[in-house]
Write a protein that holds these residues in place. Sequence first.
Motif, mmCIF file in Angstrom:
data_model
loop_
_atom_site.group_PDB
_atom_site.id
_atom_site.type_symbol
_atom_site.label_atom_id
_atom_site.label_comp_id
_atom_site.label_asym_id
_atom_site.label_seq_id
_atom_site.Cartn_x
_atom_site.Cartn_y
_atom_site.Cartn_z
ATOM 1 N N ASP A 1 -3.908 30.294 12.676
ATOM 2 C CA ASP A 1 -4.088 31.571 11.985
ATOM 3 C C ASP A 1 -2.821 32.415 12.097
ATOM 4 O OD1 ASP A 1 -5.430 33.464 10.481
ATOM 5 O OD2 ASP A 1 -7.150 33.556 11.815
ATOM 6 N N ARG B 1 -5.836 36.932 10.146
ATOM 7 C CA ARG B 1 -6.027 36.983 8.696
ATOM 8 C C ARG B 1 -7.173 36.101 8.216
ATOM 9 N NH1 ARG B 1 -4.649 34.589 3.972
ATOM 10 N NH2 ARG B 1 -4.079 35.977 2.254
ATOM 11 N N ASN B 2 -7.163 34.811 8.534
ATOM 12 C CA ASN B 2 -8.179 33.882 8.034
ATOM 13 C C ASN B 2 -9.565 34.204 8.597
ATOM 14 O OD1 ASN B 2 -6.156 32.601 6.609
ATOM 15 N ND2 ASN B 2 -5.829 31.053 8.184
ATOM 16 N N ALA B 3 -9.637 34.515 9.877
ATOM 17 C CA ALA B 3 -10.929 34.844 10.492
ATOM 18 C C ALA B 3 -11.493 36.136 9.897
ATOM 19 C CB ALA B 3 -10.775 34.977 12.000
ATOM 20 N N SER B 4 -10.638 37.118 9.641
ATOM 21 C CA SER B 4 -11.095 38.376 9.059
ATOM 22 C C SER B 4 -11.552 38.192 7.616
ATOM 23 C CB SER B 4 -9.991 39.425 9.137
ATOM 24 O OG SER B 4 -9.683 39.714 10.482
ATOM 25 N N LEU B 5 -10.858 37.349 6.858
ATOM 26 C CA LEU B 5 -11.282 37.068 5.487
ATOM 27 C C LEU B 5 -12.657 36.410 5.473
ATOM 28 C CD1 LEU B 5 -8.028 35.855 3.717
ATOM 29 C CD2 LEU B 5 -9.361 37.901 3.204
ATOM 30 N N LYS B 6 -12.905 35.546 6.448
ATOM 31 C CA LYS B 6 -14.213 34.893 6.543
ATOM 32 C C LYS B 6 -15.313 35.919 6.844
ATOM 33 C CE LYS B 6 -16.309 30.808 8.526
ATOM 34 N NZ LYS B 6 -16.134 29.684 9.422
#
Length: 73
Positions: free
Chosen positions: A25, A63-68
């Motif tokens: 991430d 970024r990726n975890a928050s988008l999820k």
Amino acid sequence: MSDTSIKEIIRRPRRTLSQIEIPGDVLIPRKDFARDVIGVCERTATRMNLETVYVGGVAFVARNASLKIVADL
């Protein structure tokens, strides 16, 4: 005559990291994530209760975890 005992204080602006690479991430500042990625203000992103890490007094989110998390809302 001018007073030479008064010195002007020159301050440099704080330099923040734009992103921090971590395995799997990328950490980006929460204010940039809110404004540029999901199009809301930082306060709204704070209310979304995204996992936040503070580095040097700046709030970063993955970024990726928050988008999820945002996609699941």
